[in-house]
Design a protein around this motif. Structure first.
Motif, PDB file in Angstrom:
ATOM      1  N   ALA A  99     -40.240 -29.554  -1.052  1.00 47.94           N
ATOM      2  CA  ALA A  99     -40.731 -30.688  -1.833  1.00 47.94           C
ATOM      3  C   ALA A  99     -40.021 -30.699  -3.178  1.00 47.94           C
ATOM      4  O   ALA A  99     -39.601 -29.657  -3.685  1.00 47.94           O
ATOM      5  N   PRO A 100     -39.873 -31.877  -3.784  1.00 44.83           N
ATOM      6  CA  PRO A 100     -39.258 -31.949  -5.113  1.00 44.83           C
ATOM      7  C   PRO A 100     -40.166 -31.329  -6.166  1.00 44.83           C
ATOM      8  O   PRO A 100     -41.385 -31.245  -5.971  1.00 44.83           O
ATOM      9  N   GLU A 101     -39.569 -30.910  -7.265  1.00 47.55           N
ATOM     10  CA  GLU A 101     -40.365 -30.330  -8.348  1.00 47.55           C
ATOM     11  C   GLU A 101     -41.176 -31.380  -9.083  1.00 47.55           C
ATOM     12  O   GLU A 101     -42.274 -31.091  -9.569  1.00 47.55           O
ATOM     13  N   VAL A 102     -40.640 -32.572  -9.202  1.00 42.80           N
ATOM     14  CA  VAL A 102     -41.363 -33.665  -9.853  1.00 42.80           C
ATOM     15  C   VAL A 102     -41.317 -34.891  -8.945  1.00 42.80           C
ATOM     16  O   VAL A 102     -40.336 -35.100  -8.236  1.00 42.80           O
ATOM     17  N   GLN A 103     -42.364 -35.685  -9.005  1.00 43.29           N
ATOM     18  CA  GLN A 103     -42.455 -36.888  -8.187  1.00 43.29           C
ATOM     19  C   GLN A 103     -42.270 -38.113  -9.098  1.00 43.29           C
ATOM     20  O   GLN A 103     -43.167 -38.445  -9.875  1.00 43.29           O
ATOM     21  N   PRO A 104     -41.130 -38.777  -9.034  1.00 43.91           N
ATOM     22  CA  PRO A 104     -40.857 -39.882  -9.960  1.00 43.91           C
ATOM     23  C   PRO A 104     -41.407 -41.225  -9.488  1.00 43.91           C
ATOM     24  O   PRO A 104     -40.693 -42.229  -9.430  1.00 43.91           O
ATOM     25  N   TYR A 105     -42.716 -41.239  -9.143  1.00 44.61           N
ATOM     26  CA  TYR A 105     -43.320 -42.448  -8.600  1.00 44.61           C
ATOM     27  C   TYR A 105     -44.620 -42.779  -9.331  1.00 44.61           C
ATOM     28  O   TYR A 105     -45.473 -41.911  -9.532  1.00 44.61           O
ATOM     29  N   GLU A 106     -44.768 -44.039  -9.665  1.00 44.54           N
ATOM     30  CA  GLU A 106     -45.981 -44.474 -10.358  1.00 44.54           C
ATOM     31  C   GLU A 106     -47.224 -44.217  -9.519  1.00 44.54           C
ATOM     32  O   GLU A 106     -48.250 -43.774 -10.042  1.00 44.54           O
ATOM     33  N   SER A 107     -47.149 -44.481  -8.219  1.00 43.61           N
ATOM     34  CA  SER A 107     -48.311 -44.263  -7.354  1.00 43.61           C
ATOM     35  C   SER A 107     -48.804 -42.818  -7.441  1.00 43.61           C
ATOM     36  O   SER A 107     -50.014 -42.559  -7.525  1.00 43.61           O
ATOM     37  N   TYR A 108     -47.867 -41.886  -7.425  1.00 47.75           N
ATOM     38  CA  TYR A 108     -48.243 -40.481  -7.483  1.00 47.75           C
ATOM     39  C   TYR A 108     -48.963 -40.144  -8.778  1.00 47.75           C
ATOM     40  O   TYR A 108     -49.974 -39.434  -8.784  1.00 47.75           O
ATOM     41  N   TYR A 109     -48.451 -40.661  -9.882  1.00 45.32           N
ATOM     42  CA  TYR A 109     -49.042 -40.334 -11.185  1.00 45.32           C
ATOM     43  C   TYR A 109     -50.387 -41.008 -11.404  1.00 45.32           C
ATOM     44  O   TYR A 109     -51.241 -40.466 -12.127  1.00 45.32           O
ATOM     45  N   LEU A 110     -50.614 -42.150 -10.812  1.00 39.79           N
ATOM     46  CA  LEU A 110     -51.865 -42.868 -11.055  1.00 39.79           C
ATOM     47  C   LEU A 110     -52.930 -42.604  -9.994  1.00 39.79           C
ATOM     48  O   LEU A 110     -54.120 -42.749 -10.270  1.00 39.79           O
ATOM     49  N   THR A 111     -52.510 -42.217  -8.786  1.00 38.77           N
ATOM     50  CA  THR A 111     -53.499 -42.012  -7.718  1.00 38.77           C
ATOM     51  C   THR A 111     -53.411 -40.641  -7.068  1.00 38.77           C
ATOM     52  O   THR A 111     -54.321 -40.258  -6.327  1.00 38.77           O
ATOM     53  N   GLY A 112     -52.307 -39.922  -7.295  1.00 38.26           N
ATOM     54  CA  GLY A 112     -52.115 -38.642  -6.625  1.00 38.26           C
ATOM     55  C   GLY A 112     -51.524 -38.771  -5.240  1.00 38.26           C
ATOM     56  O   GLY A 112     -51.360 -37.770  -4.533  1.00 38.26           O
ATOM     57  N   HIS A 113     -51.193 -40.004  -4.838  1.00 40.58           N
ATOM     58  CA  HIS A 113     -50.630 -40.248  -3.514  1.00 40.58           C
ATOM     59  C   HIS A 113     -49.384 -41.119  -3.649  1.00 40.58           C
ATOM     60  O   HIS A 113     -49.258 -41.907  -4.588  1.00 40.58           O
TER      61      HIS A 113
END
Length: 201
Positions: A99-113
């Protein structure tokens, strides 16, 4: 370059210096994050670095500090190693295995998914302003690189506006996109990126 303390679309209308400055920075951000940065781009950034740092400091100390850190990295190795070194770090941070070290996605940061409601909201907004994801770009529209590309396109449309009212329209579009999307999660992502174990560059 004048310092600006707040977002003021009427004041920004017709300011070609500020337009060019903002467009150039977003183009740079997209180039650095869309995919592994090319060695030619990194070599170009290394040219005239003292002048870049000096100019950036006049705008904001943190901007100057950022260019200083870029300069320290680029002067710390041979130019023929730029692409390989940055490419390896890019893969580690954003692609990774398993898995990547950071997730560069708005969905991930706002919902965890991933691929969640924020992505649907962005797609709806982009449809209203006529911006589409290029077919060759595999990431969803709530990826940081694509959100930066949206800002670049909005600024470009501002620059091609035929009258002040149209320019204000595109400036307001930028303000809405920043307020409702990019600035909601972007700062948290940047903090995580700077603290990531693989963020050595």
């Amino acid at each position: 370059v004048r310092r600006r303390q707040s977002w003021d679309p009427p004041e920004m209308v017709g300011d070609r210096e500020l337009f060019t400055f903002r467009l150039g920075y977003y183009e740079l951000f997209v180039s650095l994050l869309w995919k592994e940065p090319a060695g030619e781009l990194l070599a170009a950034l290394a040219n005239g670095m003292p002048e870049r740092v000096k100019g950036a400091r006049q705008l904001h100390p943190l901007l100057g500090q950022g260019w200083e850190e870029i300069g320290q990295f680029l002067t710390g190795m041979s130019p023929d190693r730029y692409a390989e070194t940055v490419g390896e770090e890019y893969t580690k941070l954003f692609i990774g295995s398993p898995a990547p070290e950071v997730q560069p996605y708005e969905s991930y940061y706002l919902t965890g998914h991933l691929m969640d409601r924020p992505l649907a909201l962005i797609r709806a907004l982009l449809k209203t302003i006529g911006i589409e994801r290029q077919a060759e770009y595999p990431e969803p529209e709530d990826c940081l690189a694509f959100e930066l590309e949206v800002m670049r396109r909005l600024i470009a449309r501002q620059g091609s506006a035929k009258d002040p009212d149209s320019e204000v329209r595109w400036l307001n579009g930028q303000a809405v996109f920043l307020k409702e999307h990019l600035l909601v999660w972007g700062p948290a992502f940047c903090r995580d990126l700077s603290g990531a174990e693989g963020a050595g560059c």
